[in-house]
Design an enzyme around this catalytic site. Structure first.
Site, PDB file in Angstrom:
ATOM      1  N   ASP A 169       0.835  -1.197   0.000  1.00 55.01           N
ATOM      2  CA  ASP A 169       0.000   0.000   0.000  1.00 55.01           C
ATOM      3  C   ASP A 169       0.872   1.250   0.000  1.00 55.01           C
ATOM      4  O   ASP A 169       0.624   2.207  -0.744  1.00 55.01           O
ATOM      5  CB  ASP A 169      -0.903  -0.032   1.233  1.00 55.01           C
ATOM      6  CG  ASP A 169      -2.101   0.903   1.123  1.00 55.01           C
ATOM      7  OD1 ASP A 169      -2.487   1.265  -0.007  1.00 55.01           O
ATOM      8  OD2 ASP A 169      -2.684   1.239   2.167  1.00 55.01           O
ATOM      9  N   HIS A 264      -4.514   3.143  -7.113  1.00 56.14           N
ATOM     10  CA  HIS A 264      -5.661   2.742  -6.303  1.00 56.14           C
ATOM     11  C   HIS A 264      -6.916   2.547  -7.146  1.00 56.14           C
ATOM     12  O   HIS A 264      -7.771   1.712  -6.822  1.00 56.14           O
ATOM     13  CB  HIS A 264      -5.900   3.743  -5.177  1.00 56.14           C
ATOM     14  CG  HIS A 264      -5.139   3.402  -3.928  1.00 56.14           C
ATOM     15  ND1 HIS A 264      -3.782   3.650  -3.813  1.00 56.14           N
ATOM     16  CD2 HIS A 264      -5.523   2.796  -2.769  1.00 56.14           C
ATOM     17  CE1 HIS A 264      -3.374   3.225  -2.615  1.00 56.14           C
ATOM     18  NE2 HIS A 264      -4.406   2.699  -1.975  1.00 56.14           N
ATOM     19  N   HIS A 267      -6.491  -0.831  -8.662  1.00 60.95           N
ATOM     20  CA  HIS A 267      -6.803  -1.786  -7.581  1.00 60.95           C
ATOM     21  C   HIS A 267      -8.306  -1.999  -7.478  1.00 60.95           C
ATOM     22  O   HIS A 267      -8.796  -3.128  -7.413  1.00 60.95           O
ATOM     23  CB  HIS A 267      -6.267  -1.284  -6.244  1.00 60.95           C
ATOM     24  CG  HIS A 267      -6.918  -1.947  -5.059  1.00 60.95           C
ATOM     25  ND1 HIS A 267      -8.139  -1.521  -4.546  1.00 60.95           N
ATOM     26  CD2 HIS A 267      -6.549  -3.006  -4.304  1.00 60.95           C
ATOM     27  CE1 HIS A 267      -8.483  -2.287  -3.539  1.00 60.95           C
ATOM     28  NE2 HIS A 267      -7.537  -3.195  -3.356  1.00 60.95           N
ATOM     29  N   HIS A 281      -5.477  -5.807   0.445  1.00 63.14           N
ATOM     30  CA  HIS A 281      -5.493  -4.534  -0.275  1.00 63.14           C
ATOM     31  C   HIS A 281      -4.105  -4.160  -0.803  1.00 63.14           C
ATOM     32  O   HIS A 281      -3.927  -3.873  -1.983  1.00 63.14           O
ATOM     33  CB  HIS A 281      -6.014  -3.437   0.664  1.00 63.14           C
ATOM     34  CG  HIS A 281      -5.906  -2.056   0.132  1.00 63.14           C
ATOM     35  ND1 HIS A 281      -6.808  -1.517  -0.759  1.00 63.14           N
ATOM     36  CD2 HIS A 281      -4.988  -1.076   0.373  1.00 63.14           C
ATOM     37  CE1 HIS A 281      -6.458  -0.277  -1.050  1.00 63.14           C
ATOM     38  NE2 HIS A 281      -5.363   0.021  -0.377  1.00 63.14           N
TER      39      HIS A 281
END
Length: 381
Positions: A169, A264, A267, A281
């Site tokens: 992340d 993101h 993602h 994540h």
């Protein structure tokens, strides 16, 4: 140009820091609503009992039901009023932390992560789900947490995969902040989506946020491997302390005040593929960061550096690494459509975005990652 920066009022990190939790509760009063999964409470019960006795405070256990839903938030707010709690504590992983943010609504909130898997603990936002666990909405609050407290001993004794996911992340933080800075896009530290008409204009990121995002990336490269080894051995070392700070504080301030971009959003697109649902994540964000670098035609040396880092700590570099052994053209189209919806952060990239370009970036990133892994296997032989 209007700029904004947001951060917690206090961040404190150290070995056995939970023993001092009562001191911070005392800042607001004599009792706190403790929102935590029973298993997380059990892991640190001795420390909670010690700090309650030492500082003469009461922890009101909430029997958190595991989902950050509107119904659960309302139940806990009622309990907090009934017990006259002076503040709210979110202890554990993302769901408990987000629920605590919603219950507190920006007032007297102490966040105590027991894993360093994401950069969410420092932020003033949360994700709300239905009671069944489906995504429902984002929530934004008037301020960031009052205190973010990290007990590095607890983090060191959690499974290493959480720490590595946090590095995934954090890996995107600099590259997304850099893209946002180049496009002069708004950041979460300003005004969130959906604010009322007549509000002040959205704000861009500050030089401070970009500098923190860059330090985040540099620290990952410097200490990532050694931190992983330390966590494998359940030992707190300077490298592990640095990576905990990187995963939670540097990445947290970097993403919220520096901005999100393609990584993101990609993602979020990848989550439509069932195979990805068993991966964390940060693991999916790591591959998505490689896809962003391909999308922006980053220098080969930079992509190679990211690939080397991911491989060294065990982060995904190709689709197979996040559970996608095969993908159809229709599935790729759905991923790209999801990543490119108008409100997604991918539009913070400093050039026009198309679904076709996103599909190409994912396919090429996957090929680059697979070729990289093959080259590593050949080198070992």
């Amino acid at each position: 140009m209007r700029k904004a920066f947001i951060s917690p009022s206090k961040y404190v990190q150290g070995e056995n820091e939970l023993l001092n939790l009562g001191y911070f509760i005392r800042t607001y009063g004599e009792s706190a609503l403790l929102i935590a999964h029973p298993e997380d409470v059990k892991r640190v019960k001795d420390k909670l009992d010690f700090t309650s006795k030492k500082f003469n405070v009461t922890l009101v256990e909430s029997e958190f039901r595991g989902e950050c839903s509107r119904e659960e938030v309302q139940r806990l707010q009622h309990l907090a009023r009934e017990k006259q709690c002076s503040c709210t504590i979110g202890l554990g992983g993302g769901k408990a932390i987000d629920t605590a943010k919603c219950v507190a609504e920006g007032d007297a909130l102490i966040i105590v992560p027991t894993i360093a898997a994401t950069d969410a603990p420092t932020s003033h936002s949360a994700v709300i789900y239905t009671g069944e666990g489906a995504f429902e909405d984002y929530a934004y609050f008037k301020q960031s947490p009052s205190v973010v407290m990290i007990d590095t001993t607890v983090i060191a004794n959690a499974p290493t995969r959480f720490l590595v996911s946090g590095m995934g992340d954090a890996l995107s933080t600099y590259f997304e902040a850099r893209a946002t800075s180049r496009s002069f896009s708004k950041v979460n530290a300003g005004l969130p989506c959906g604010v009322h008409e007549g509000a002040a204009p959205a704000a861009g990121g500050t030089k401070a946020a970009l500098a923190l995002a860059k330090l985040c990336y540099e620290t990952l490269l410097e200490d990532g491997v050694r931190a992983k080894i330390a966590c494998d051995a359940n030992q707190v070392t300077p490298a592990l302390e640095n990576i905990i700070e990187t995963n939670i504080l540097l990445s947290g301030l970097g993403f919220e005040s520096g901005g999100l971009a393609a990584a993101h959003a990609i993602h979020n697109g990848l989550t439509v593929l069932p195979g990805t649902h068993h991966y964390f994540h940060g693991e999916k964000v790591a591959f998505s960061t490689i896809a962003q670098l391909v999308l922006e035609n980053a220098p080969k040396a930079e992509i190679d550096e990211v690939l080397e880092f991911c491989f060294s700590v065990g982060l995904p570099v190709c689709l197979a690494d996040i559970g996608v052994d095969a993908v159809t053209a229709d599935e790729l189209r759905l991923v790209a459509e999801t990543a490119c919806i108008p409100e997604e952060s991918i539009h913070a990239m400093p050039f026009p975005i198309t679904e076709e370009a996103v599909i190409s970036a994912i396919v090429v990133a996957d090929r680059i990652g697979r070729d990289f892994k093959l080259s590593k296997k050949d080198a070992i032989r």
